[in-house]
Design an enzyme around this catalytic site. Structure first.
Site, PDB file in Angstrom:
ATOM      1  N   VAL A 201     -22.132  10.325 -42.115  1.00 43.82           N
ATOM      2  CA  VAL A 201     -22.084  10.091 -40.778  1.00 43.82           C
ATOM      3  C   VAL A 201     -21.602   8.781 -40.155  1.00 43.82           C
ATOM      4  O   VAL A 201     -20.900   8.523 -39.434  1.00 43.82           O
ATOM      5  CB  VAL A 201     -23.160  10.907 -39.827  1.00 43.82           C
ATOM      6  CG1 VAL A 201     -23.099  10.937 -38.451  1.00 43.82           C
ATOM      7  CG2 VAL A 201     -23.350  12.410 -40.311  1.00 43.82           C
TER       8      VAL A 201
ATOM      9  N   GLN B 102     -30.732   0.648 -44.920  1.00 42.29           N
ATOM     10  CA  GLN B 102     -31.723   0.127 -45.560  1.00 42.29           C
ATOM     11  C   GLN B 102     -31.535   0.042 -47.081  1.00 42.29           C
ATOM     12  O   GLN B 102     -32.101  -0.371 -47.682  1.00 42.29           O
ATOM     13  CB  GLN B 102     -33.034   0.994 -45.238  1.00 42.29           C
ATOM     14  CG  GLN B 102     -32.664   2.465 -45.438  1.00 42.29           C
ATOM     15  CD  GLN B 102     -33.858   3.410 -44.798  1.00 42.29           C
ATOM     16  OE1 GLN B 102     -34.604   2.712 -44.030  1.00 42.29           O
ATOM     17  NE2 GLN B 102     -34.134   4.559 -45.377  1.00 42.29           N
TER      18      GLN B 102
ATOM     19  N   SER C 268     -29.652  11.714 -47.425  1.00 45.01           N
ATOM     20  CA  SER C 268     -29.153  13.180 -47.829  1.00 45.01           C
ATOM     21  C   SER C 268     -27.683  13.393 -48.256  1.00 45.01           C
ATOM     22  O   SER C 268     -27.373  14.092 -49.177  1.00 45.01           O
ATOM     23  CB  SER C 268     -29.222  14.185 -46.643  1.00 45.01           C
ATOM     24  OG  SER C 268     -30.517  14.073 -45.904  1.00 45.01           O
TER      25      SER C 268
ATOM     26  N   SER D 259     -26.231  11.260 -50.177  1.00 45.88           N
ATOM     27  CA  SER D 259     -26.165  10.939 -51.882  1.00 45.88           C
ATOM     28  C   SER D 259     -26.467  12.207 -52.622  1.00 45.88           C
ATOM     29  O   SER D 259     -26.251  11.879 -53.596  1.00 45.88           O
ATOM     30  CB  SER D 259     -27.361   9.847 -51.856  1.00 45.88           C
ATOM     31  OG  SER D 259     -27.294   9.095 -50.777  1.00 45.88           O
TER      32      SER D 259
ATOM     33  N   HIS E 151     -35.284  21.188 -49.199  1.00 47.18           N
ATOM     34  CA  HIS E 151     -34.665  22.333 -49.477  1.00 47.18           C
ATOM     35  C   HIS E 151     -34.297  22.372 -51.144  1.00 47.18           C
ATOM     36  O   HIS E 151     -33.844  21.284 -51.575  1.00 47.18           O
ATOM     37  CB  HIS E 151     -33.499  22.220 -48.715  1.00 47.18           C
ATOM     38  CG  HIS E 151     -32.226  22.839 -49.415  1.00 47.18           C
ATOM     39  ND1 HIS E 151     -31.950  24.455 -49.655  1.00 47.18           N
ATOM     40  CD2 HIS E 151     -30.844  22.340 -49.808  1.00 47.18           C
ATOM     41  CE1 HIS E 151     -30.705  24.313 -49.997  1.00 47.18           C
ATOM     42  NE2 HIS E 151     -30.067  23.348 -49.957  1.00 47.18           N
TER      43      HIS E 151
ATOM     44  N   TYR F 218     -26.889  29.685 -52.390  1.00 46.36           N
ATOM     45  CA  TYR F 218     -25.595  29.479 -52.432  1.00 46.36           C
ATOM     46  C   TYR F 218     -25.226  28.694 -53.665  1.00 46.36           C
ATOM     47  O   TYR F 218     -26.058  28.298 -54.584  1.00 46.36           O
ATOM     48  CB  TYR F 218     -24.975  28.271 -51.334  1.00 46.36           C
ATOM     49  CG  TYR F 218     -25.683  27.045 -51.102  1.00 46.36           C
ATOM     50  CD1 TYR F 218     -25.382  26.077 -52.114  1.00 46.36           C
ATOM     51  CD2 TYR F 218     -26.927  26.753 -50.442  1.00 46.36           C
ATOM     52  CE1 TYR F 218     -26.014  24.968 -52.033  1.00 46.36           C
ATOM     53  CE2 TYR F 218     -27.507  25.536 -50.504  1.00 46.36           C
ATOM     54  CZ  TYR F 218     -26.939  24.605 -51.084  1.00 46.36           C
ATOM     55  OH  TYR F 218     -27.556  23.279 -51.302  1.00 46.36           O
TER      56      TYR F 218
ATOM     57  N   VAL G 262     -26.613  16.507 -38.663  1.00 51.55           N
ATOM     58  CA  VAL G 262     -25.238  16.628 -38.906  1.00 51.55           C
ATOM     59  C   VAL G 262     -24.953  16.895 -40.528  1.00 51.55           C
ATOM     60  O   VAL G 262     -25.465  16.312 -41.250  1.00 51.55           O
ATOM     61  CB  VAL G 262     -24.313  15.668 -38.503  1.00 51.55           C
ATOM     62  CG1 VAL G 262     -22.891  15.717 -38.839  1.00 51.55           C
ATOM     63  CG2 VAL G 262     -24.540  15.145 -37.178  1.00 51.55           C
ATOM     64  N   TRP G 263     -24.454  18.143 -40.819  1.00 50.29           N
ATOM     65  CA  TRP G 263     -24.344  18.513 -42.135  1.00 50.29           C
ATOM     66  C   TRP G 263     -22.910  17.578 -42.593  1.00 50.29           C
ATOM     67  O   TRP G 263     -22.219  17.097 -41.752  1.00 50.29           O
ATOM     68  CB  TRP G 263     -23.806  19.818 -42.202  1.00 50.29           C
ATOM     69  CG  TRP G 263     -25.177  20.680 -42.160  1.00 50.29           C
ATOM     70  CD1 TRP G 263     -26.225  20.571 -41.481  1.00 50.29           C
ATOM     71  CD2 TRP G 263     -25.306  22.198 -42.404  1.00 50.29           C
ATOM     72  NE1 TRP G 263     -27.149  21.455 -41.655  1.00 50.29           N
ATOM     73  CE2 TRP G 263     -26.527  22.516 -42.125  1.00 50.29           C
ATOM     74  CE3 TRP G 263     -24.435  22.841 -43.196  1.00 50.29           C
ATOM     75  CZ2 TRP G 263     -26.988  23.906 -42.685  1.00 50.29           C
ATOM     76  CZ3 TRP G 263     -24.967  24.054 -43.750  1.00 50.29           C
ATOM     77  CH2 TRP G 263     -26.136  24.653 -43.396  1.00 50.29           C
ATOM     78  N   VAL G 264     -22.790  17.327 -43.944  1.00 53.01           N
ATOM     79  CA  VAL G 264     -21.599  17.068 -44.533  1.00 53.01           C
ATOM     80  C   VAL G 264     -20.329  17.809 -44.021  1.00 53.01           C
ATOM     81  O   VAL G 264     -19.452  17.293 -43.325  1.00 53.01           O
ATOM     82  CB  VAL G 264     -21.655  17.082 -45.926  1.00 53.01           C
ATOM     83  CG1 VAL G 264     -20.180  16.881 -46.592  1.00 53.01           C
ATOM     84  CG2 VAL G 264     -22.503  16.380 -46.700  1.00 53.01           C
TER      85      VAL G 264
ATOM     86  N   ASP H 218     -20.643  24.454 -12.878  1.00 60.14           N
ATOM     87  CA  ASP H 218     -20.212  25.010 -11.317  1.00 60.14           C
ATOM     88  C   ASP H 218     -21.643  25.048 -10.779  1.00 60.14           C
ATOM     89  O   ASP H 218     -22.625  25.721 -11.560  1.00 60.14           O
ATOM     90  CB  ASP H 218     -19.570  26.339 -11.523  1.00 60.14           C
ATOM     91  CG  ASP H 218     -20.364  27.546 -12.098  1.00 60.14           C
ATOM     92  OD1 ASP H 218     -21.412  27.248 -12.919  1.00 60.14           O
ATOM     93  OD2 ASP H 218     -20.153  28.452 -11.813  1.00 60.14           O
TER      94      ASP H 218
ATOM     95  N   GLU I  54     -30.880  34.514  -1.956  1.00 63.97           N
ATOM     96  CA  GLU I  54     -31.754  34.025  -3.012  1.00 63.97           C
ATOM     97  C   GLU I  54     -32.804  33.322  -2.139  1.00 63.97           C
ATOM     98  O   GLU I  54     -32.559  33.005  -1.266  1.00 63.97           O
ATOM     99  CB  GLU I  54     -31.151  32.920  -3.631  1.00 63.97           C
ATOM    100  CG  GLU I  54     -29.987  33.645  -4.810  1.00 63.97           C
ATOM    101  CD  GLU I  54     -29.253  32.286  -5.425  1.00 63.97           C
ATOM    102  OE1 GLU I  54     -29.590  31.034  -5.029  1.00 63.97           O
ATOM    103  OE2 GLU I  54     -28.518  32.515  -6.313  1.00 63.97           O
TER     104      GLU I  54
END
Ligand code: FAD
Ligand code: THG
Length: 829
Positions: A14, A35, A44, A46, A218, A242, A332-334, A562, A659
């Site tokens: 990202v 870092q 993640s 990697s 995971h 998967y 954010v996912w790949v 609106d 209302e």
């Protein structure tokens, strides 16, 4: 502008994508601090096997993925091997039909396959497969090379990437970020974007910004050699698995089947943790069931990999309202990485993203939704549900986060609750069914719509009316319930719905009903009218006691919201808005001398609507509620019984009435006063199901669903709320005088017992040309209604179209709107 200094924290996929997209747009003073090493940083990205499935119920998420695929194909970092999602249960098969619909709506090429076609594409599949969804454009992103390729492009334009630079503190002055500090260097910055992945909360904390995500592990395993493995990527959502192939002929297996594994981020340095084989046992058994060839293979290795989960499954994008210049692009996912890089870069450089990001906005959460307990529980749930078949009205796991003052009375009336923005909201009241003593219908069955469970493969299963249904109206029901149309529904659109809603809708049109409007967010704005005048499209500089329906636009003329503005005093306004983003937008623009306060929680609101509303209210109030004294879109303050109230003559359901807002402590008294007096008028309480039906009959749009920042007022049918002669306002310059090429359009469906839920493709001559935004059965008109976006060429009344609904095509006709009370005779009297 181009000289603004940007520091990006994190060189995962990202951070790299963002650096590329920022420099592409001319913002080249970009420093990326990482870092770890470059570009396999230990984050993640990697370790991600890189499967990309573009189809998503969210149009925005689908388009973020589409852009990512296109870009990584161009960069040579994507193997477009295609994807296959398989069904092993009838419910999943129906769900794949629904996902095929999403793909059509969002312009992703896809096809449904028979079991044999699935096996031809993926020969390892066994006999358990009932069908599949094939998306040829999906595939495998090589995440580290994709990150590196984007980083190199950014560096060619001047960006600097520094490995082994951990950001240890963030400098903030006067609510603005001024730079970041690593162990030995201070990097001045106008903008800091945290792209720290699941470390996001830690980096946010350095600036005092809450990042509501939960890191979770995971499991991902490699099999021993299998032989010839199909290149296509595979999902088996029924067992939360998967699969991908590797060139040496083994498979990678990812699982969400194991118990959730939330991680204490302060305790880990790397995104991989040791594999826990016991947790993988059921996944492996399920994998072997699906792919019998795996029975002669074994788990060769594996790891528990950490990435981010959020309370609603969406990413966290945007600038903090607390610390200006501090941005997040996290969770954010790949799959969405390049798309996110692009929209966040647009947002920073142009001031607005080109896609509607309201679902992804960092600032979408209410305070209660930012509590650690909420974030934890909901994010764990996001993990558990990641592949589940989710109905749009399924309630979340944390309930009763926010309840209105009327809650005890609602419970007593048998309210069945849904949720919105943390609020418990009655969908309908079981007590309403007492109005029909011979209630002519049974509740919908809970099984989902499937091709397999219906006798006719193309017909959904329906709830059957009992044989005496036709005479039920005369059978002694207090309220006539002979109406049969709209009461028989397929089991999907019948979920979280009850035929009682039909009665509630009808009583609202014929008598009077109470609707809980408390969750409608209310702001009190105190200060000169020029503030709201300059931010909204209509003329809000009207006499005290006037309510104005108006729009907030962004600089590009897109609709941010609106709203209604009620002028309660010369310099005091009650503003009805759509959510937290509106509050943040107003606060962002607020000048000295103006205050914007969220008064929602301390107040309550009731819609008192129906032809008998005036008969109900008049004897109870010191306000003159005659039409002459209290006209349409006017506001008055006074009392109902003992309760001080602010009344707005506004009705989202399109009926006479008000209302009524009051202090929350007096909500029960308000309800009880109206309820007691209403008994002789046959008052009921109405829920969201009836409300949604009534508002669609009246053509009232729902922001975020029917129109978004991607739409302008004219396309959306809201040009009447734009006064180009009332001075300048944000977005005015961008409004185009050209005829719109697409339009939010009203459709009336043939009554086939199905009611779309939204997002279904609208098909003309076999091709998807638009998509449904909202739909409901219109109980007054006796047909299902849908609103949707269509090209102007198709959007002429009388045009016949079709709506893809599971494995069916429903017939519909473009209609003149609104369908009910076009002359406003019911409302203005
Ligand atoms: P990261 O790659 O984690 O990058 C964040 C970076 O920030 C890291 O390099 C970190 O070192 C750095 N950082 C953090 N704190 C600091 C600091 N204080 N100072 C400096 N640097 C810092 N997604 C898919 O789309 N498809 C998949 O098939 C898929 N499978 C996955 C399988 C596994 C096992 C895992 C773990 C994840 C998977 N994901 C998948 C998710 C995906 O990997 C992540 O969502 C994505 O890589 C996140 O990218 P990122 O750049 O935000 O985070
Ligand atoms: N009540 C109040 N504020 C609100 C809403 C509401 N703010 C957010 C959201 N709902 C805004 N949506 C609408 C949509 C339609 C109308 C009011 C709020 C409405 N429109 C009339 C019409 O279109 O015919 C009147 C327009 C006009 O006279 O300008 O009533 O529910 N308080």
């Amino acid at each position: 502008m181009a000289s603004r200094k940007v520091v990006i924290v994190g060189a995962g996929i990202v951070g790299c994508a963002l650096a590329d997209e920022l420099t592409l747009r001319g913002l080249t003073n970009v420093t990326v601090l990482e870092q770890g090493p470059l570009y396999a940083t230990g984050g993640s990205s990697s370790h991600a096997p890189g499967l990309v499935f573009q189809t998503n119920p969210s149009r925005t998420m689908a388009r973020l993925a589409q852009y990512t695929v296109d870009k990584y194909v161009d960069l040579g970092c994507f193997d477009q091997v295609g994807s296959l999602e398989v069904a092993t249960t009838p419910a999943r098969l129906a769900e794949l039909h629904r996902r095929h619909g999403f793909a059509q709506s969002w312009g992703i090429s896809s096809g449904l396959l028979s079991p044999d076609e699935c096996r031809a594409l993926y020969p390892l599949l066994g006999e358990s497969v009932l069908g599949g969804l094939h998306v040829p454009g999906d595939g495998l992103a090589r995440a580290v090379p994709a990150g590196e390729a984007q980083a190199l492009r950014a560096q060619a334009r001047g960006a600097v990437f520094l490995p082994f630079h951990r950001v240890a503190s963030v400098a903030v002055e006067n609510g603005r970020v001024t730079g970041v500090q690593t162990s030995d260097t201070f990097f001045p910055a106008d903008i800091v974007v945290s792209c720290a992945g699941f470390w996001g909360p830690s980096v946010g904390a350095l600036a005092g910004v809450r990042i509501p995500l939960l890191p979770m592990a995971h499991q991902y395993a490699h099999t021993s050699a299998v032989g010839r493995t199909p290149s296509v990527i595979l999902r088996h959502q029924d067992q939360d698995l998967y699969f991908r192939s590797y060139p040496d002929g083994h498979l990678g297996v990812g699982s969400y089947l194991h118990p959730p594994m939330p991680i204490d981020v302060s305790a880990i340095e790397d995104s991989t943790l040791a594999f826990t084989p016991a947790d993988f046992a059921s996944s492996w058994a399920a994998a072997q069931d699906l792919l019998p060839a795996l029975r002669s293979s074994s788990v060769a290795s594996g790891f528990n990999g950490v990435f981010s989960f959020t309370p609603d499954g969406f990413p966290l994008l945007g600038e903090s309202p607390v610390v200006r210049g501090f941005w997040s692009a996290e969770a954010v996912w790949v799959t969405h990485s390049a798309g996110v890089g692009r929209v966040v870069a647009e947002w920073i450089v142009d001031g607005r993203p080109s896609l509607d990001l309201h679902e992804c906005d960092l600032n979408r959460f209410h305070e209660a939704q930012l509590s650690p307990a909420y974030v934890h529980e909901r994010s764990v749930r996001s993990f558990v549900e990641v592949y589940d078949i989710l109905h749009p009205l399924d309630p979340p796991s944390v309930r009763d986060v926010r309840t209105s003052a009327f809650h005890p009375r609602q419970v007593a009336l048998g309210a069945v609750f849904g949720e919105g923005a943390g609020w418990e909201r009655p969908l309908w009241y079981e007590s309403t069914s007492a109005l029909c003593s011979a209630h002519p219908y049974s509740p919908p069955s809970q099984n989902v719509l499937t091709s397999a469970d219906a006798s006719d493969a193309t017909a959904p299963s329906t709830t059957k009316a009992p044989p005496n249904a036709e005479t039920a109206g005369q059978a002694g029901g207090e309220y006539e319930c002979a109406e049969q149309r709209g009461l028989v529904r397929d089991s999907w659109s019948g979920r979280h719905w009850s035929p009682v809603a039909a009665t509630e809708a009808r009583v609202t049109r014929e008598r009077v009903a109470l609707y809980d409007m408390t969750p409608l967010m209310r702001l009190e704005v105190v200060g000169p009218v020029s503030f709201l005048q300059g931010l909204t499209t209509n003329n809000v500089d009207k006499p005290v006691g006037t309510v104005v329906y108006t729009l907030l636009l962004d600089e590009g003329g897109g609709i941010l919201s609106d709203i209604t503005v009620a002028r309660l005093a010369e310099d005091r306004f009650q503003v009805g808005v759509n959510g937290m983003l509106d509050l943040h937008w107003l606060r962002r623009h607020v000048p000295a001398g103006v205050s914007v306060r969220d008064i929602t929680g301390g107040t309550c609101g009731l819609g008192v609507w129906g032809p008998l509303a005036r008969d109900l209210v008049a004897p109870l109030t010191d306000i003159d509620v005659s039409h002459r004294a209290f006209g349409y879109f006017k506001a008055r303050q006074g009392h109902i019984g003992t309760v001080p109230v602010t009344m707005l003559r506004v009705s989202y359901v399109g009926e006479l009435g008000w209302e009524v807002y009051a202090s929350a402590d007096q909500g029960l008294k308000l309800w009880d006063t109206l309820w007691a007096a209403g008994q002789e008028l046959g008052i009921i309480a109405g829920g969201r199901a009836a409300f949604n039906s009534l508002r669609l009959e009246k053509g009232y749009r729902l922001w975020g669903t029917d129109m978004t920042p991607e739409d302008d007022p004219y396309q959306s049918g809201l040009g009447f709320a734009v006064r180009l002669d009332a001075g300048d306002f944000v977005g005015r310059a961008a409004l185009s005088a050209d005829e719109p090429t697409r339009k939010l359009t009203c459709l009336v469906l043939d009554d086939e017992g199905c009611v779309p839920m939204g997002k279904e493709p609208i098909v003309v001559s076999g091709t998807a040309v638009g998509f449904v935004t909202s739909a409901a059965y219109g109980h007054t008109i006796g047909s299902p209604i849908a609103y949707g976006w269509l090209p102007t060429s198709v959007a002429t009344p009388g045009t016949r179209v079709q709506i893809g609904y599971f494995d069916r095509l429903l017939s519909a006709t473009v209609a003149e709107e609104p369908l009910v009370d076009p002359k406003m005779e019911r409302i203005r009297r």
